[in-house]
Design an enzyme around this catalytic site. Structure first.
Site, PDB file in Angstrom:
ATOM      1  N   HIS A 210       3.531  -2.809   1.998  1.00 35.49           N
ATOM      2  CA  HIS A 210       3.742  -2.472   0.571  1.00 35.49           C
ATOM      3  C   HIS A 210       5.151  -2.673  -0.227  1.00 35.49           C
ATOM      4  CE1 HIS A 210       1.943  -0.755  -3.090  1.00 35.49           C
ATOM      5  NE2 HIS A 210      -0.063  -0.865  -2.143  1.00 35.49           N
TER       6      HIS A 210
ATOM      7  N   ASP B  99      -5.816  -3.820   2.713  1.00 34.36           N
ATOM      8  CA  ASP B  99      -6.743  -4.919   3.440  1.00 34.36           C
ATOM      9  C   ASP B  99      -6.943  -5.021   5.078  1.00 34.36           C
ATOM     10  OD1 ASP B  99      -6.887  -5.894   0.918  1.00 34.36           O
ATOM     11  OD2 ASP B  99      -4.711  -7.046   0.724  1.00 34.36           O
TER      12      ASP B  99
END
Ligand SMILES: CC(=O)SCCNC(=O)CCNC(=O)[C@H](O)C(C)(C)COP(=O)(O)OP(=O)(O)OC[C@H]1O[C@@H](n2cnc3c(N)ncnc32)[C@H](O)[C@@H]1OP(=O)(O)O
Ligand SMILES: O=C([O-])CC(=O)C(=O)O
Length: 375
Positions: free
Chosen positions: A260, A311
């Site tokens: 991230h 996700d």
């Protein structure tokens, strides 16, 4: 080989403006929407309450929520020219291109003429985006023209109903609600920043959302849930997954659904969707995909200290609900449209055109070269 990016590349670590909508990666609470912790919202709220919170600025009373749900339910119909456009798009199109075209076409038919129409424009998009994707999907894949005006109370239930031509189970409607809450808002991520840049030129809502859909489409952003599914569905056991992941890391390949730009140790959305993925795995009697996913998570942490982002476990959760992989990222759109529109409101409220500077790295100033003298 391209140079390694500098630490500040991609505007990383630089503030590009202020927001009252969301905090990401602050100590204590990983993710909040208008001050409410994501874990509490996912546990206690329904998605329509969160949409209201983001778009109207406060949690609704029961009467306000009831009225909002009634309003959204009344805005699910597709105008005939939009249906005609969707019918032109072939079954092998990328569904995110369908979303982008759908949002853009709506902007032609229902143009936001003045900014005092912005709340209605946002509510309409929230209501109609699931209709757009499902109308196209069912027409191009099943050859049917569906009626998109269902009576489902929830956005997620409406989506599943259109997709399958049946009212979804309570479990599936609940997972959809949680998933839409988790995806609704995330500060200055790439797609939201796209929407804000567009808004800063005083453009219309549909242009902002159309641009944002284009940014979300890429595999480094929203497209990662589909890419993660495409990866894990090939593996028949956790041991095979481990061998393959080690090989991918050795070859320096990116593992989709991991890492991230802001979070450093974990993405707080992961634990929540992972729990629901496990519940769905038990529901369908899965003994492969969930163990494969868990092993990939463990190996990535052990080898690289990289963690699952929002996700990764969305891939298995959606798969267990029998949602076609190519519709994973469009579901993200159906949720994130709330965050995008709320950011457009915020940008318009205190606007200055977004126009950063660039460090020039091209040639020094030089004279014009006539065409016959060039190599
Ligand atoms: C909802 C969302 O949009 S969440 C994001 C969804 N995207 C993905 O899952 C795609 C895979 N992940 C990635 O590509 C990246 O982690 C991004 C795009 C999310 C963030 O990118 P960055 O901020 O540039 O990552 P970051 O600076 O933390 O990367 C550090 C190092 O880890 C590596 N790395 C980061 N993510 C991954 C990954 N998924 N697989 C393998 N290596 C990775 C980077 O290549 C980099 O290595 P290097 O220093 O040798 O070049
Ligand atoms: O914040 C980001 O960069 C990406 C992300 O997780 C999101 O948009 O949900």
């Amino acid at each position: 080989m391209a140079d390694k990016p500098t630490p500040g590349a991609g505007l990383r670590g630089q503030s590009a403006g202020s927001t009252a909508l969301c905090t990401v990666g602050q100590s204590g609470s990983g993710l909040t929407y208008r001050g409410y912790d994501i874990a509490e919202l996912a546990d206690k709220a329904r998605f329509e309450e969160v949409a209201y919170l983001l778009l109207k600025g406060k949690l609704p009373t029961q009467a306000e929520l009831d009225a909002y749900i009634t309003k959204i339910k009344g805005l699910r119909g597709l105008p005939a020219p939009l249906r005609a456009v969707l019918e032109q798009i072939s079954a092998d199109a990328h569904p995110m291109d369908v979303m982008r075209t759908g949002a853009s076409m709506l902007g032609n038919l229902e143009t936001e003429e003045r900014f005092d129409e912005q709340q209605d424009a946002a509510d309409r998009l929230l209501a109609v985006l699931p209709s757009i994707i499902c109308y196209w999907y069912r027409y191009s894949h099943d050859g049917v023209r569906i009626d998109t005006e269902t009576d489902d109370d929830s956005v997620g239930g409406h989506f599943l109903h259109l997709l399958r031509d049946a009212v979804p189970s309570e479990l599936h409607a609940q997972v959809m609600s949680v998933s839409l809450i988790l995806y609704a808002e995330h500060e200055f991520n790439a797609s939201t920043f796209t929407a804000r840049v567009c808004a800063s030129t005083l453009s219309d809502m549909h242009s902002c959302v159309t641009g944002a859909i284009g940014s979300l489409r890429g595999p480094l952003h929203g497209g990662a849930n589909e890419a993660a599914m495409a990866m894990i569905e090939h593996w028949r056991s956790a041991d095979e997954a481990e061998r393959e992941i080690l090989g991918m890391l050795e070859r320096k390949e990116k593992i989709m659904g991991f890492g991230h730009a802001i979070y450093r140790e974990s993405d707080p959305r992961n634990a929540i969707i992972k729990k629901w993925s496990k519940r769905l795995a038990d529901d369908v009697g899965d003994s492969v995909l969930y163990p494969v996913s868990e092993r990939v998570e463990a190996v990535m942490w052990r080898e690289k200290k990289l963690f699952c982002n929002a996700d990764f476990f969305h891939a298995s959760a959606y798969h267990f609900m029998d949602i076609p992989t190519k519709l994973f990222t469009p579901i993200f759109v159906c949720s994130r449209v709330t965050g995008w529109c709320a950011h457009v409101f915020e940008q318009r409220d205190n606007n200055r055109i977004i126009r950063p500077s660039a460090d020039y790295v091209g040639p020094d100033a030089r004279g014009w070269l006539p065409i016959e003298q060039r190599d």
